[in-house]
Design a protein around this motif. Structure first.
Motif, PDB file in Angstrom:
ATOM      1  N   ASP A  26       0.820  -1.214   0.000  1.00 37.96           N
ATOM      2  CA  ASP A  26       0.000   0.000   0.000  1.00 37.96           C
ATOM      3  C   ASP A  26       0.854   1.265   0.000  1.00 37.96           C
ATOM      4  O   ASP A  26       0.341   2.374   0.154  1.00 37.96           O
ATOM      5  N   LEU A  27       2.172   1.102  -0.194  1.00 38.39           N
ATOM      6  CA  LEU A  27       3.073   2.246  -0.263  1.00 38.39           C
ATOM      7  C   LEU A  27       3.216   2.701  -1.712  1.00 38.39           C
ATOM      8  O   LEU A  27       3.734   1.949  -2.550  1.00 38.39           O
ATOM      9  N   PRO A  28       2.765   3.922  -2.069  1.00 37.45           N
ATOM     10  CA  PRO A  28       2.806   4.392  -3.464  1.00 37.45           C
ATOM     11  C   PRO A  28       4.205   4.356  -4.077  1.00 37.45           C
ATOM     12  O   PRO A  28       4.374   3.955  -5.229  1.00 37.45           O
ATOM     13  N   GLU A  29       5.221   4.774  -3.299  1.00 40.81           N
ATOM     14  CA  GLU A  29       6.576   4.798  -3.846  1.00 40.81           C
ATOM     15  C   GLU A  29       7.095   3.386  -4.151  1.00 40.81           C
ATOM     16  O   GLU A  29       7.813   3.164  -5.132  1.00 40.81           O
ATOM     17  N   LEU A  30       6.708   2.422  -3.309  1.00 39.02           N
ATOM     18  CA  LEU A  30       7.120   1.037  -3.536  1.00 39.02           C
ATOM     19  C   LEU A  30       6.401   0.459  -4.749  1.00 39.02           C
ATOM     20  O   LEU A  30       6.987  -0.304  -5.524  1.00 39.02           O
ATOM     21  N   GLN A  31       5.140   0.817  -4.940  1.00 41.50           N
ATOM     22  CA  GLN A  31       4.378   0.330  -6.088  1.00 41.50           C
ATOM     23  C   GLN A  31       4.993   0.813  -7.399  1.00 41.50           C
ATOM     24  O   GLN A  31       5.050   0.064  -8.382  1.00 41.50           O
ATOM     25  N   LEU A  32       5.467   2.065  -7.423  1.00 40.05           N
ATOM     26  CA  LEU A  32       6.110   2.595  -8.623  1.00 40.05           C
ATOM     27  C   LEU A  32       7.427   1.881  -8.907  1.00 40.05           C
ATOM     28  O   LEU A  32       7.831   1.729 -10.060  1.00 40.05           O
ATOM     29  N   MET A  33       8.101   1.412  -7.849  1.00 39.16           N
ATOM     30  CA  MET A  33       9.342   0.652  -8.021  1.00 39.16           C
ATOM     31  C   MET A  33       9.048  -0.767  -8.497  1.00 39.16           C
ATOM     32  O   MET A  33       9.816  -1.337  -9.279  1.00 39.16           O
ATOM     33  N   LEU A  34       7.940  -1.336  -8.024  1.00 38.28           N
ATOM     34  CA  LEU A  34       7.596  -2.706  -8.383  1.00 38.28           C
ATOM     35  C   LEU A  34       7.083  -2.813  -9.817  1.00 38.28           C
ATOM     36  O   LEU A  34       7.225  -3.868 -10.444  1.00 38.28           O
ATOM     37  N   PHE A  35       6.488  -1.742 -10.341  1.00 32.42           N
ATOM     38  CA  PHE A  35       5.899  -1.794 -11.686  1.00 32.42           C
ATOM     39  C   PHE A  35       6.908  -2.226 -12.752  1.00 32.42           C
ATOM     40  O   PHE A  35       6.642  -3.188 -13.491  1.00 32.42           O
ATOM     41  N   LYS A  94      -2.622   2.629  -9.885  1.00 31.72           N
ATOM     42  CA  LYS A  94      -3.922   3.134  -9.419  1.00 31.72           C
ATOM     43  C   LYS A  94      -3.909   3.367  -7.908  1.00 31.72           C
ATOM     44  O   LYS A  94      -3.252   2.640  -7.167  1.00 31.72           O
ATOM     45  N   ASP A  95      -4.674   4.340  -7.492  1.00 32.63           N
ATOM     46  CA  ASP A  95      -4.875   4.540  -6.059  1.00 32.63           C
ATOM     47  C   ASP A  95      -5.972   3.615  -5.543  1.00 32.63           C
ATOM     48  O   ASP A  95      -5.915   3.130  -4.415  1.00 32.63           O
ATOM     49  N   GLU A  96      -6.996   3.405  -6.371  1.00 32.97           N
ATOM     50  CA  GLU A  96      -8.130   2.559  -5.990  1.00 32.97           C
ATOM     51  C   GLU A  96      -8.105   1.285  -6.821  1.00 32.97           C
ATOM     52  O   GLU A  96      -8.378   1.306  -8.017  1.00 32.97           O
ATOM     53  N   LYS A  97      -7.771   0.161  -6.194  1.00 27.73           N
ATOM     54  CA  LYS A  97      -7.597  -1.117  -6.913  1.00 27.73           C
ATOM     55  C   LYS A  97      -8.890  -1.929  -6.854  1.00 27.73           C
ATOM     56  O   LYS A  97      -8.993  -2.903  -6.130  1.00 27.73           O
ATOM     57  N   THR A  98      -9.874  -1.500  -7.618  1.00 26.50           N
ATOM     58  CA  THR A  98     -11.157  -2.198  -7.615  1.00 26.50           C
ATOM     59  C   THR A  98     -11.235  -3.173  -8.782  1.00 26.50           C
ATOM     60  O   THR A  98     -10.617  -2.980  -9.826  1.00 26.50           O
ATOM     61  N   ILE A  99     -12.011  -4.231  -8.583  1.00 30.32           N
ATOM     62  CA  ILE A  99     -12.267  -5.215  -9.641  1.00 30.32           C
ATOM     63  C   ILE A  99     -13.736  -5.624  -9.541  1.00 30.32           C
ATOM     64  O   ILE A  99     -14.249  -5.865  -8.439  1.00 30.32           O
ATOM     65  N   SER A 100     -14.417  -5.661 -10.657  1.00 32.01           N
ATOM     66  CA  SER A 100     -15.835  -6.010 -10.640  1.00 32.01           C
ATOM     67  C   SER A 100     -16.030  -7.469 -10.246  1.00 32.01           C
ATOM     68  O   SER A 100     -15.112  -8.286 -10.356  1.00 32.01           O
ATOM     69  N   PHE A 101     -17.241  -7.776  -9.791  1.00 33.44           N
ATOM     70  CA  PHE A 101     -17.572  -9.139  -9.381  1.00 33.44           C
ATOM     71  C   PHE A 101     -17.350 -10.113 -10.539  1.00 33.44           C
ATOM     72  O   PHE A 101     -16.756 -11.178 -10.362  1.00 33.44           O
ATOM     73  N   THR A 102     -17.796  -9.718 -11.743  1.00 29.50           N
ATOM     74  CA  THR A 102     -17.643 -10.574 -12.926  1.00 29.50           C
ATOM     75  C   THR A 102     -16.182 -10.748 -13.310  1.00 29.50           C
ATOM     76  O   THR A 102     -15.738 -11.860 -13.636  1.00 29.50           O
TER      77      THR A 102
END
Length: 322
Positions: A26-35, A94-102
């Protein structure tokens, strides 16, 4: 994220139509490094597996049962990785990691289909390895092309039906709140734990499939390797033993990584402190294993190296040595 709708019982309740994936971090800076790291892994996975699939199809010297199965293993790994990696990569941004039910149900269906198929295919490859070492003179007769084709059809059919049963049982449950999945993909145990209805049947189906498919295929692999070990002990020459170990070494490495990490996750799933560890292990068997499989089979395989040289010479218009 989860709009209201009328559900069973006549009352108005909040029913989940979207899930939230917490992701790897949930760390934004770490997510940018992981991408870029996971983008590189995914590209390597696609390149190696597609390349191996094409190479086996193009070279006549690789038209053997072992490489026939390896070609389908590469296809499974492409689908397996692609069911998770693209969405995970987009979630890093993304800041909001949503995924639809389908979409969640679809992701798990493809993932489970490929996972079950890989379990069954690894078991078949173990049997094929035993035949190659234990009965080398009858190998071509026993592992006839028609039998190999039926085996692969059975692998995909078993995977499809097993995944369909699991997915239907899980996503026909009623979900209210919460809707947060503590993972980077729609993992069935995580999803079932969010249900507001009785999950006994779904959990029973998951358990039975894990026993019959997961442990069943693993038992076949262990049994095959017991017979392989017995066959190797009967080989008198040292050179013959080395050749036998080379024949089964790559498959054994693949089995160790795949089953070792997946069993570690699901056998310890009830642990309260295992969430981060589960994510790390899940990365290994869902993201890294599809990348490692073609590398394991290719890097020290002289037949694949020779086939690659032949294909490159053919593409360059150079004379071939048979």
């Amino acid at each position: 994220m989860a709009p209201s709708r009328t559900v069973q019982g006549g009352g108005n309740h909040t029913s989940v139509t979207m899930f939230v994936l917490l992701g790897l971090s949930d760390l934004p800076e770490l997510q940018l490094m992981l991408f870029p790291v996971f983008l590189g892994i995914y590209l390597v996975t696609l390149t190696w597996n597609l390349g191996l699939t094409i190479l086996i199809g193009m070279d006549s010297h690789l038209q053997t049962p072992m490489y026939f199965f390896l070609r389908f293993l590469s296809f499974i790994d492409i689908c397996y990785s692609s069911s998770i990696s693209p969405r995970m990569l987009s979630d890093f941004l993304k800041d909001e990691k949503t995924i639809s039910f389908t979409a969640c149900a679809t992701q798990y269906f493809v993932l489970a289909w490929m996972a079950i198929s890989e379990c069954c295919l690894l078991a078949i490859m173990a049997y094929g390895t035993y035949v190659a070492i234990g009965n080398p003179l009858q190998y071509s007769a026993i592992m006839a092309p028609s039998l190999c084709q039926r085996m692969v059809a059975g692998v995909y059919g078993t995977g499809f039906l097993g995944s369909l049963v699991q997915t239907t049982a899980c996503f026909n449950l009623y979900y209210c709140r919460p809707n947060i999945i503590q993972h980077f993909f729609c993992d069935l145990p995580q999803v079932i734990s969010l249900s507001c209805s009785d999950t006994f049947i779904s959990q029973l189906i998951l358990f039975l499939e894990a026993v019959f498919v997961g442990f069943g295929s693993f038992f076949i692999i262990l049994l095959s390797y017991v017979f392989i070990a017995v066959s190797i002990l009967k080989i008198s020459s040292f050179k013959g033993c080395v050749k036998a170990f080379k024949t089964c070494g790559s498959h054994l490495a693949t089995v160790t990584v795949f089953y070792g990490t997946s069993f570690s996750v699901y056998l310890n799933h009830s642990s309260q402190h295992s969430t981060k560890q589960d994510k790390v292990l899940s990365v290994v068997y869902t993201i890294l294993t599809p990348m490692l499989n073609p590398l394991i089979y290719s890097l020290r395989n002289t037949e694949i190296k020779d086939a690659l040289k032949r294909v490159m010479k053919r593409a360059a218009g150079l004379p071939q040595k048979e």
